[in-house]
Design a protein around this motif. Sequence first.
Motif, PDB file in Angstrom:
ATOM      1  N   CYS A 178      44.253   8.831  19.726  1.00 11.48           N
ATOM      2  CA  CYS A 178      42.878   8.427  19.402  1.00 11.48           C
ATOM      3  C   CYS A 178      41.864   9.490  19.807  1.00 11.48           C
ATOM      4  CB  CYS A 178      42.538   7.103  20.072  1.00 11.48           C
ATOM      5  SG  CYS A 178      42.341   7.239  21.854  1.00 11.48           S
ATOM      6  N   ASP A 231      43.351   2.847  25.537  1.00 11.42           N
ATOM      7  CA  ASP A 231      43.325   2.177  24.244  1.00 11.42           C
ATOM      8  C   ASP A 231      44.642   2.228  23.483  1.00 11.42           C
ATOM      9  OD1 ASP A 231      40.713   1.789  24.831  1.00 11.42           O
ATOM     10  OD2 ASP A 231      39.944   3.340  23.494  1.00 11.42           O
ATOM     11  N   CYS A 232      45.550   3.085  23.942  1.00  6.44           N
ATOM     12  CA  CYS A 232      46.805   3.247  23.220  1.00  6.44           C
ATOM     13  C   CYS A 232      47.957   3.197  24.214  1.00  6.44           C
ATOM     14  CB  CYS A 232      46.874   4.592  22.496  1.00  6.44           C
ATOM     15  SG  CYS A 232      45.396   4.991  21.562  1.00  6.44           S
ATOM     16  N   CYS A 279      44.314  11.941  24.755  1.00 10.79           N
ATOM     17  CA  CYS A 279      45.194  11.053  24.002  1.00 10.79           C
ATOM     18  C   CYS A 279      45.358  11.652  22.614  1.00 10.79           C
ATOM     19  CB  CYS A 279      44.572   9.665  23.894  1.00 10.79           C
ATOM     20  SG  CYS A 279      45.545   8.591  22.813  1.00 10.79           S
ATOM     21  N   CYS A 331      46.670   6.278  28.074  1.00 14.45           N
ATOM     22  CA  CYS A 331      45.380   6.016  27.428  1.00 14.45           C
ATOM     23  C   CYS A 331      45.008   4.545  27.612  1.00 14.45           C
ATOM     24  CB  CYS A 331      45.474   6.349  25.947  1.00 14.45           C
ATOM     25  SG  CYS A 331      43.944   6.050  25.057  1.00 14.45           S
TER      26      CYS A 331
END
Length: 725
Positions: free
Chosen positions: A462, A443-444, A459, A441
């Motif tokens: 999120c 963002d993660c 993901c 991901c």
Amino acid sequence: MYARVIVDISNDAVDRIFDYKALEDTQVGMRVKVPFANRTVMGYVIGLSDTTDVDIKKIKPIIKNLESVPKLKPEIIDLCLFLAKHFFLRLSDCIKLVLPSCVRLDSQREQNLYMLYLIYDIDNAINILGKRVKNQLSAVAFLSEQGECEFSKMVELFGRSSINALIQKGIVGKRAIRRFRTPSVQQVSCVKNLLTPSQQNAVDIMSNQDKTFLLKGVTGSGKTEVYMTIIEKAIKDNKTAIMLVPEISLTPQMMQRFNSRFPNDVAVLHSGLTEGERFDEWNRIFNGEVHVVLGARSAIFAPIENLGVIVIDEEHDSSYISETNPRFITHDVAEYRARQNACPLILGSATPSIDSFKKAKDDVYTLVELPERINGLSMPEIEIVDMLNEVLDGNTSPFSRRLLNKLSECINNKKQAILFINRRGFASFMMCRECGYRAKCDDCEVSLVYHKEDNELKCHFCGKRYRALTNCPNCNSTNIKYGALGTERVCDELHKIFPDIPIFRMDNDTTRGKDAHKKILEKFSNTTPSILVGTQMIAKGHDYPNVSFVGILDADVSLYNSDYKSNERTFQLVTQVAGRAGRKNNDGYVILQTYAPKHYVYRFAQHYDYVGFYEKEINLRQTTGFPPFSTILRILVSSVSDNKAKEVTKKLYDKAMLLKEKFGKKIIFLQAMPSPVKRIQTKYRYQILTRYVPDDKITTEFFNISDIIEKDVSIFVEINPNNLR
Ligand code: ADP
Ligand code: ZN
Ligand code: ZN
């Protein structure tokens, strides 16, 4: 008169009680509008007094009372003060726990239904109307026959203009009645069972006693029947009850059982309600219209008075610890409310948490047991299959040969099977075999899970979605490796083996829609033979008599979760899932697939030996210094700026080191480090992890040092968290 007010601002700097001059009809528990630092905010009056310590010249008056009936009852205000102190929460956040937003923010209203009725008798009405208005005349005749009819139905039958004309002429009257948006529950008749001697004994011990009980009884031993009997007794004494179950076991079956035992006397509170339903259910409770509240953990805050009993079913379930802010532990809240009302608190489970069972052993709780299944049914046999042997023998499918054997047998007998795999999606990751690239991901800091149905990578932290890989974005190779299998793939593979057998899937992906959960279970229960594949949502609360086979495909997922509770959780999971089999006909059989067939967790689970498992586990906890012999506290620091998060962590760690000096050996462990998942939703995460001999003073000091405000950084303190990630 002065009012003590909590202002509705979630900020540590204003986490105090402020004094205002009360209006004439201000009452304790009311929501009010108050001036606060050049603006107006909502506030909650939690007390009234003739005196104040504040300089009278500085005290401002309340601007307006926002209601005539206070929404916060005295008992609930008292509860809020306890919550704030006990869990180190802001007062305004505690109010959010006890008043759902639909009530607090007036975002929902009562819904009315308009009923029409005749004002004159039929002959007079006809006289007034004359003969020419045919439609109006039929409407009048209809109403005279029916007595009353709903406005919208009348409009549908006779046209809007006719109906409005009748109202205008004063021939037909309109009155509002309250319409409740009550979650639908199928009505079933439910015979009341004559209690067995051990059930009766349990009821006798626990009724009306101002104590906490641990009711330990294997799955199917009749615990629910015991709860219902005690609740019935409470209602006879004109008292009320809160019955808590984990969200996922709030099954249609459970609701039906309660509704048929206590018709029109149960309100439900859980996350699956619409806001309108929640508003109405909350108000039914608030107005004293029901005696029983059935719900998930936040139902413990229900505005019900005169409690006669509180039950926490499946008390070991991790959902009773709320992990997000405002964080709370349901057991502690329930304990407080039970003592407020001097009523029993009953914690029920087939596999109590290590913590609760220790308390029972130490006589903090009173242990009550239901040792046997109803009707002398035995627990289903559990066979452990070593998956390494399968691989060595060339079987690389997710199903062992024994499992397929037993599953086929079950299907041939026209029975139902449940297969458990605690992973949703198709494959846990996608990776390039050539260069090792792994889809992650943005963002993660986690791998993306492949969902074949949507042909997407998702993901699970999120929710962000990505296109599935057909070739490697790095080296362009098409040699893609799929990670460990999930529910989707299990269904796919099963379908190849049993093309004609209905297969149902229950996981977070298939249960999104309203009542989706209920629909899947209804279909499953009406289809034999059939197979239900699911994550831990299928582990609890279901009582389907035709299920004779249960397969646990990969229990090791939970075993190697590497936190101190993973043994406990795996033992509970295996026992709960196994308990779905053979609930009526004594024909249950369970296969547990693992790569660690000798692990003591599985050995004890295989023999349903809870006490054996407890002894082993409690010894381990003692020698390694884990809860309940210590308290684990984590300070989680997160920020979009990696540097800022690191800086603040360092600052807090220096302060924590001072505490270590102060408390010496009582602090067993203290370290700062990146969190196991280093980034979630674009935020970098660091943690200070500590373990210490349980002591409220130390806890308070750790909360105190964390109570700082740093720009763009959030600091979150957790005690004995379920998940360290
Ligand atoms: P638990 O909550 O311990 O899993 P339940 O209360 O759901 O157990 O009981 C299991 C099954 O046995 C249910 O179908 C229930 O209706 C039935 N049952 C419970 N108590 C009795 C009883 N005294 N006599 C006959 N059947 C019972
Ligand atoms: Zn590659
Ligand atoms: Zn993500």
